[in-house]
Design an enzyme around this catalytic site. Structure first.
Site, mmCIF file in Angstrom:
data_model
loop_
_atom_site.group_PDB
_atom_site.id
_atom_site.type_symbol
_atom_site.label_atom_id
_atom_site.label_comp_id
_atom_site.label_asym_id
_atom_site.label_seq_id
_atom_site.Cartn_x
_atom_site.Cartn_y
_atom_site.Cartn_z
ATOM 1 N N GLU A 5 1.499 2.427 2.262
ATOM 2 C CA GLU A 5 2.637 2.104 1.399
ATOM 3 C C GLU A 5 3.898 2.767 1.972
ATOM 4 O OE1 GLU A 5 3.086 1.249 -3.317
ATOM 5 O OE2 GLU A 5 1.224 2.000 -2.522
ATOM 6 N N GLU B 150 0.102 11.972 -7.449
ATOM 7 C CA GLU B 150 0.623 10.753 -8.061
ATOM 8 C C GLU B 150 0.178 10.635 -9.521
ATOM 9 O OE1 GLU B 150 -0.981 7.310 -6.115
ATOM 10 O OE2 GLU B 150 0.594 6.002 -6.892
HETATM 11 C C1 BGC Z 1 3.877 3.412 -5.761
HETATM 12 C C2 BGC Z 1 4.719 4.047 -6.822
HETATM 13 C C3 BGC Z 1 5.593 2.979 -7.355
HETATM 14 C C4 BGC Z 1 4.665 2.060 -8.061
HETATM 15 C C5 BGC Z 1 5.297 0.987 -8.836
HETATM 16 C C6 BGC Z 1 2.973 2.445 -6.457
HETATM 17 O O1 BGC Z 1 2.108 1.831 -5.629
HETATM 18 O O2 BGC Z 1 3.196 4.334 -5.022
HETATM 19 O O3 BGC Z 1 5.078 5.286 -6.703
HETATM 20 O O4 BGC Z 1 6.675 3.387 -8.077
HETATM 21 O O5 BGC Z 1 3.715 1.533 -7.196
HETATM 22 O O6 BGC Z 1 4.724 0.958 -10.022
#
Ligand code: BGC
Length: 886
Positions: free
Chosen positions: A473, A735
């Site tokens: 990502e 996260e």
């Molecule tokens: C990311 C987040 C992002 C989110 C959106 C994820 O996959 O890592 O930090 O804001 O998607 O909901």
């Protein structure tokens, strides 16, 4: 005891204000010192400024207190001593401003070097000495200034050229996509890595400017360029070398088909998967003159990206640190696992000796299994693996160029022999923003939190603010960016970085005004979740609040108007309800629509304020009126008369209603009561919030006089909390509040919950912007001396100079040290804590409750006492206050 009643606090602060004005008759002593931290467009001696009217900054320093600047003089010239070829001499200009001083000389010429210096006069009219001479290089102002074409055809490119005469100035202008490394005469040029910054390439590409004089010599020279895929996926080079000689000639070496190309030892490179380097394919001397090129072919003209070429005006990505592993384990025969003791972004430097063809593999992970083997499950499809194939010529040192990983552990396999303490170094790689803030306190849990926040933040600055550093990502997710922005602004110098990122955001905006959830954007298209899109107005607003940057507001006003116009078009009965993520990764879910409506209101309100700052009064009025409508609609739609809270009465829902004062009258009291009870009793001082609610709940608790409870949340160690992460070994923020280590979404380096970082500075260190000014011209120092905390200290190198507040208390005294920069004014609130009948000293001097000595302290403007605190107004300087009582 937790103070449950917000009203009682309001009453307390309203009474007993025994104002006393301390004499101003004191002239401050000492003289002006040379200004420091001189910058042009927020950067120190930048190369490649393609703004035609750049802005200048300096920090006036002074030995005395209560100082302000009364005048300045700035000279910009073409000669290195700034004496000849003067293009701007401001003359002695009466002004108290020393930030955002706009160039006002003869038109600057593109591709040139300018030198500048500045001096300033203090409020008493004494002149300080001249600053040291600074420089800046203009970029190539016109697209037609580029002489070369985009070339490619392989990942190594080279060209020889001959220089006659004495070199007086030499520059390389380069954009190599996805990433490049420029080499001249066998040496890498400069310190940048993973360059240039990632942009929406069809809108804009960034080029770097290097001073290559030190790399060149008279006679034959060679330039070599390595290209990697980066985010561009293809490879393309645009390069122009300009060499000026003493005889007034200009040699231009531009990229074209006369360059020679061949694939080199990098046989695979991918940001997510890693790099493979076969050292047997190295061609010794390929980047030096005299190299024979059989097997090399002519460069191909390639179709480069369509975007405009802009100078990269932000701190580049660099190798910022090198970590020695804290441990090496051998979980299986031949498998060595190095532990850096810290989750980082970057790669490993490898030292190895062995036979040619030996293949050493390094795999990167944030986690290890119980048996010590690395756990890459949470990287999803990112392979995160660098492979080095030895050439077999004694000690070989390798580090990759065109990939990076998010990791704490490095697994090494295929190593010939047994690695030593020298085998691996952890290279910490990110945008080299300067750390300008520090926070420490008497509570180690908070210090651990601050450490994790700053590591998480900086390792997620990779030319754009990324969500994470490890999995497939690493994108500029706007929700994460806006949520952590204030924390980042306290901890790092973000001015140039956010200036660039705001332009990146504008670059993704379409004709309908829509923007995307990630910037740059890769995955499909849908308009940003309003809690993500709000990064556009919020970052612009923060740039104004924290740095006093009005140019940003001017430049983005139209873009912001179009974005908010788009949002307005999405409104149903006055409210924007669409939402995908809302209060993302919360423990207790809040309906996404209340989050979207909150940000719709916030955005419209910011736009109204911006319009008014820019003097667009009619629009300011219109947006302010609209904001009032949204506010009413918000309450009507989300206030629940049964619970007397908002939406489903979660912490987040009520915190949102309270933070922007969307809750009127009685609803305010009941929403607060609900929020308080939910946090303190129902959840025993735990959060249930996701990334949105977490930021605002801390601010709301403090605003309502309950910093003790906010502190309980910040210092909490059981789930869900930041301390719980630390107790479970986190060295950056996770996260998720939950501990997960499987293949699901669970990054262990996600900065978004670090929004609490700004609260540490604001509430505990007490360093706040005063809302009556911007850019720390006025400062509100108001530390909250909560619970068992006996000490906290914060220091922030603002654009105007350093702001410090450091306090401690014992049972009978409170000491507070504060530094206020020249040209700023602070309102310092010293809580009486539990003391009665207080006396206050500044240094040795009694200044409160002893009238004879009260006006004996230079710099102070007034002192007042109320039931809970002493409030002092002070000009610049360092003060040490000691409050003693019974
Ligand atoms: C990311 C987040 C992002 C989110 C959106 C994820 O996959 O890592 O930090 O804001 O998607 O909901």
């Amino acid at each position: 005891m937790i103070n449950q009643d917000p009203v009682s606090l309001v009453v307390l602060t309203g009474i007993l204000v025994l104002g006393a004005v301390v004499g101003r008759k004191f002239a401050s002593t000492g003289s002006p010192l040379p200004p420091s931290n001189l910058r042009c467009e927020y950067l120190t001696n930048p190369l490649g400024v393609d703004v035609r009217l750049p802005r200048f900054y300096w920090v006036p320093n002074h030995e005395g207190r209560g100082q302000t600047q009364s005048a300045y003089r700035i000279i910009v010239a073409t000669s290195p001593d700034a004496a000849r070829g003067v293009v701007w001499d401001s003359g002695k200009t009466k002004s108290d401003r020393f930030t955002h001083i706009v160039y006002a000389g003869q038109p600057l010429v593109g591709g040139s070097t300018y030198y500048w210096k500045v001096r300033w006069w203090d409020k008493d009219g004494s002149a300080g000495p001249w600053s040291r001479i600074q420089s800046f290089d203009t970029g190539l102002f016109e697209q037609s200034d580029w002489k070369g074409i985009w070339i490619g055809g392989a990942n190594q490119l080279r060209k020889e050229f001959s220089i006659e005469g004495e070199i007086t100035r030499a520059r390389a202008y380069i954009c190599g996509l996805g990433y490049y490394e420029l080499r001249i005469n066998g040496r890498k040029v400069g310190m940048k890595v993973l360059d240039p910054g990632w942009t929406t390439y069809d809108k804009r590409v960034l080029y770097a400017v290097y001073d290559i004089g030190p790399y060149l010599k008279a006679g034959v020279n060679a330039a070599g360029v390595l290209l990697g895929h980066g985010w561009f996926k293809e490879r393309a080079l645009l390069l122009q070398i300009v060499i000026e000689t003493a005889d007034g000639k200009k040699l231009v070496v531009a990229g074209n088909k006369s360059w020679k190309v061949k694939n080199g030892p990098i046989t695979e490179d991918s940001i997510y998967n890693g790099e493979t380097y076969d050292a047997r394919l190295e061609m010794k001397g390929w980047d030096s003159p005299g190299f024979k090129t059989p097997g090399w072919k002519a460069a191909e003209a390639v179709e480069g990206p369509k975007g405009v070429r802009s100078a990269q005006m932000m701190p580049p990505i660099q190798i910022v640190d090198s970590l020695v592993p804290v441990k090496m384990n051998l979980p299986q025969p031949g498998v060595f696992v190095f532990d850096l003791g810290q989750n980082v972004s970057g790669w490993a430097l490898l030292r190895v000796a062995g036979p040619s063809g030996t293949t050493v593999k390094m795999r990167f992970a944030e986690l290890v299994y119980a048996d010590g083997m690395i756990n890459q499950e949470n990287l999803r499809s990112a392979r995160a693996e660098d492979v080095y194939i030895l050439k077999g010529e004694g000690e070989e040192v390798y580090e990759p160029r065109f990939t990076y990983h998010g990791f704490r552990y490095v697994e090494v396999t295929g190593y010939p022999g047994v690695p030593t303490a020298e085998t691996i170094r952890g290279r910490v790689v990110h945008s080299a923003v300067r750390q300008i803030g520090s926070f420490v306190s008497s509570n180690p849990a908070l210090n651990g939190l601050q450490k994790n926040i700053t590591w998480g933040q900086k390792t997620n600055l990779h030319s754009v603010p990324t969500d994470c550093a490890q999995r497939d990502e690493r994108m500029g997710w706007l929700g994460d960016a806006q949520g952590t922005a204030e924390e980042a602004l306290y901890n790092f110098d973000m001015a140039a970085f956010y200036t660039n990122f705001l332009r990146d955001i504008r670059d993704v905006q379409d004709e309908k005004g829509q923007i995307t959830d990630t910037v740059p954007h890769l995955w499909g298209f849908r308009p940003a979740d309003p809690a993500w899109g709000t990064a556009y107005p919020l970052l612009a607003w923060y740039m104004y609040q924290y740095y006093g940057d009005t140019r940003i507001l001017e430049e983005h006003y139209d873009g912001l108007k179009r974005y908010i116009g788009f949002l307005n078009g999405k409104a149903e009965n006055g409210l924007v309800r669409y939402s995908y993520y809302g209060d993302w990764v919360a423990v207790e879910k809040t309906p996404g629509e209340i989050v979207s409506s909150f940000y719709h209101y916030y955005d419209v309100k910011i736009l109204a304020d911006i319009a008014s700052i820019l003097g667009k009064d009619a629009e300011a009025k219109e947006y302010a009126g609209q904001a009032e409508e949204v506010k009413k609609a918000f309450h009507a739609a989300y206030f629940d008369p049964k619970t007397k809270g908002y939406a489903n009465n979660t912490q987040t829902a009520n915190a949102l209603a309270l933070f922007l004062e969307l809750a009127p009258g009685d609803a305010r009291g009941s929403a607060w009561q609900n929020l308080f009870e939910d946090v303190a009793y129902k959840h025993d001082s735990h959060l249930t919030t996701g990334i949105i609610g977490t930021k605002y709940i801390m601010e709301v608790l403090t605003k309502f006089g309950n910093s003790d409870l906010a502190y309980d949340l910040a210092a909490q160690k059981t789930y869900p909390s930041w301390g719980y992460m630390i107790e479970n070994g986190a060295t950056t923020l996770w996260e998720l509040w939950q501990k997960r280590e499987g293949p699901s979404m669970n990054s262990h380096n996600h900065p978004m919950f670090g929004s609490v970082g700004s609260w540490l500075y604001k509430a505990l260190a007490g360093i706040n912007l005063d809302p009556s000014s911007v850019g720390f011209e006025k400062i509100k120092i108001e530390p909250r001396m909560v619970r068992d905390l006996t000490h906290a200290a914060g220091s922030v190198e603002t654009l105007r100079g350093r702001v410090v507040c450091s306090w401690s208390h014992s049972s009978n005294r409170v000491t507070l040290e504060s530094i206020v920069p020249v040209g700023s004014e602070a309102e310092i609130v010293i809580p009486k804590f539990k003391l009665r009948n207080v006396v206050l000293r500044e240094g040795e001097t009694l200044i409160w409750r002893a009238r004879a000595a009260a006006d004996a302290v230079p710099g102070l403007k007034s002192i007042a006492e109320n039931a809970s605190a002493l409030t002092i107004k002070a000009g610049s300087g360092r003060y040490v206050f000691c409050l003693a009582g019974e």
